[in-house]
Design an enzyme around this catalytic site. Structure first.
Site, PDB file in Angstrom:
ATOM      1  N   TYR A   1       0.817  -1.209   0.000  1.00  0.00           N
ATOM      2  CA  TYR A   1       0.000   0.000   0.000  1.00  0.00           C
ATOM      3  C   TYR A   1       0.851   1.260   0.000  1.00  0.00           C
ATOM      4  CZ  TYR A   1      -3.957  -2.993   1.236  1.00  0.00           C
ATOM      5  OH  TYR A   1      -4.929  -3.950   1.237  1.00  0.00           O
TER       6      TYR A   1
ATOM      7  N   GLU B   1     -19.103   0.331  21.973  1.00  0.00           N
ATOM      8  CA  GLU B   1     -20.073   0.674  20.927  1.00  0.00           C
ATOM      9  C   GLU B   1     -20.763   2.018  21.162  1.00  0.00           C
ATOM     10  OE1 GLU B   1     -22.413  -2.854  21.560  1.00  0.00           O
ATOM     11  OE2 GLU B   1     -21.860  -3.647  19.604  1.00  0.00           O
TER      12      GLU B   1
END
Ligand SMILES: [Zn+2]
Ligand SMILES: [Zn+2]
Length: 397
Positions: free
Chosen positions: A302, A374
């Site tokens: 990458y 979360e």
């Protein structure tokens, strides 16, 4: 322009739904370029919001174009899981053996669905002036047989055509929940790989003088390689070479004839990247000097992710306005890699980190007990959408 005061409240009203999507995707993880169920969930959810979704982009990606005309602001979420067996005993534990969302891409996907929902619920006068393009990307973690990852495949399929700016977020399981980290300039490294074999004669362990020893050569070479970043690279340029695997020999009394090893090469600038490759090749001169031979192969990985300073500044300002100055965390420079860099090469943009430290346990990315808090998910949706809408303003940056 200040952020819209209702943005965070609006996102918070969707928090339970975003968590439900995240858990659904977490229970059913899929590896790179196999995100069929996830893509279906994404497309069906978008359709239920009255948003048209194009599937099969970049193999298993999904693209949604909301609104028309310029500017076009892309928001990217990656959807793939990792080949890891989940060890967490949670109600939403992965049901697929050896497959787990251990990097938080389940959350990225759920958050972007939250953004889609928010856009569909915006009052007429707040709708985007141009286009907002939602990019649900496959396979960030893995490259296909041709060496292409999800971002590259989506770009090949034209998903970034006409995009003026592109933004994304990444969960950060080690950063305090609710804190935002954003770097200006280089944020992720060029990540290349190399594989090498040293050839020598080997022989009886009792008579090293009768042959040449690749293990001894490797020991000298290791110093030469680890000396590159210390002695050859400009000290203000980030650079790393790390050897990850070494294989040689079987018996205690046999000098082997080969040593295989591999490693990773990380850098920010293209100049340093090229220099690292050249210096590594040169270091192998040690092997020749000691009477051996070698094969050295590079595999380009990458490209570095460059955060456009203006977009990074905007995200910083949005965070301070929306969440408060104290929620901005000074980001640590790192040499990780991300294929989002291919997108920011085409359209100036930035990726920020959303802190989601769950508890005091080490829940590092790519580990079997990775997990996130979360409760922060809606913050990600609010920030992404607000940044995209601000980038739509004539003087948005
Ligand atoms: Zn990852
Ligand atoms: Zn990731």
């Amino acid at each position: 322009m200040a952020y819209h005061p209702n943005r965070l409240e609006h996102a918070r009203s969707l928090q339970d739904q975003i968590v439900a999507w995240r858990r659904d995707i977490h229970i059913h993880p899929e590896l790179g370029f196999e995100e069929y169920r996830t893509a279906k969930l994404v497309a069906e959810t978008l359709n239920s919001l009255g948003i048209e979704a194009e599937t099969g982009v970049g193999k298993t990606g999904v693209v949604a174009r909301i609104g028309e005309g310029k500017p076009v602001i892309g928001i990217r979420a990656d959807m793939d899981a990792l080949p890891i067996q989940e060890e967490n005993e949670v109600p939403y534990k992965s049901q697929t053996p050896n497959t787990m969302h251990a990097c938080g891409h389940d959350a990225h996907t759920a958050i972007l669905l939250g953004v889609a929902t928010m856009i569909s619920e915006l009052p007429e006068d707040q709708k985007p002036k141009g286009e907002i393009r939602l990019l649900f990307q496959p396979s960030e973690e893995m490259q296909d047989a041709e060496g292409k990852s999800g971002a590259m495949r989506m770009i090949d399929d034209g998903a970034l055509e006409g995009v003026d700016h592109v933004i994304a977020l990444h969960m950060a399981s080690g950063t305090e929940a609710g804190k935002i980290e954003i770097r200006s300039g280089y944020a992720m490294a060029n990540a290349d790989k190399f594989e090498a074999t040293i050839y020598a004669t080997g022989g009886h362990g009792a008579s090293p003088h009768r042959g040449t020893d690749p293990v001894f050569m490797f020991a000298q070479l290791l110093n030469a390689i680890y000396g590159i970043t210390a002695r050859r690279i400009n000290p203000v340029q980030p650079a790393v070479i790390s050897i990850g695997a070494i294989r040689a020999g079987n018996a205690n009394n046999v000098i082997p004839s080969e040593v295989f090893f591999n490693g990773t090469i990380r850098s920010y600038s293209e100049e340093t990247r090229n220099q690292l490759h050249e210096e590594l090749e040169k270091a192998f001169g040690v092997v020749k000097a000691l009477g051996g031979d070698y094969k050295l192969e590079f595999f380009r990985g990458y490209d570095a992710t460059y955060n456009d300073p203006a977009v990074a500044k905007l995200i910083e300002n949005m965070t301070a306005d929306m969440l408060g100055e104290d929620k901005l965390e000074e980001p640590e420079a790192g040499m990780g890699a991300e294929d989002f860099g291919y997108m920011t090469k085409l359209a100036p943009g930035a990726m920020f980190y959303l802190g989601a430290k769950y508890d005091e346990k080490n829940r590092g990315h790519h580990t079997p007990n990775f997990d996130i808090d979360e409760s922060v998910l809606h913050i990600g949706a609010a920030l992404l959408l607000e940044t995209a809408l601000q980038l739509q303003q004539p003087n948005g940056k």
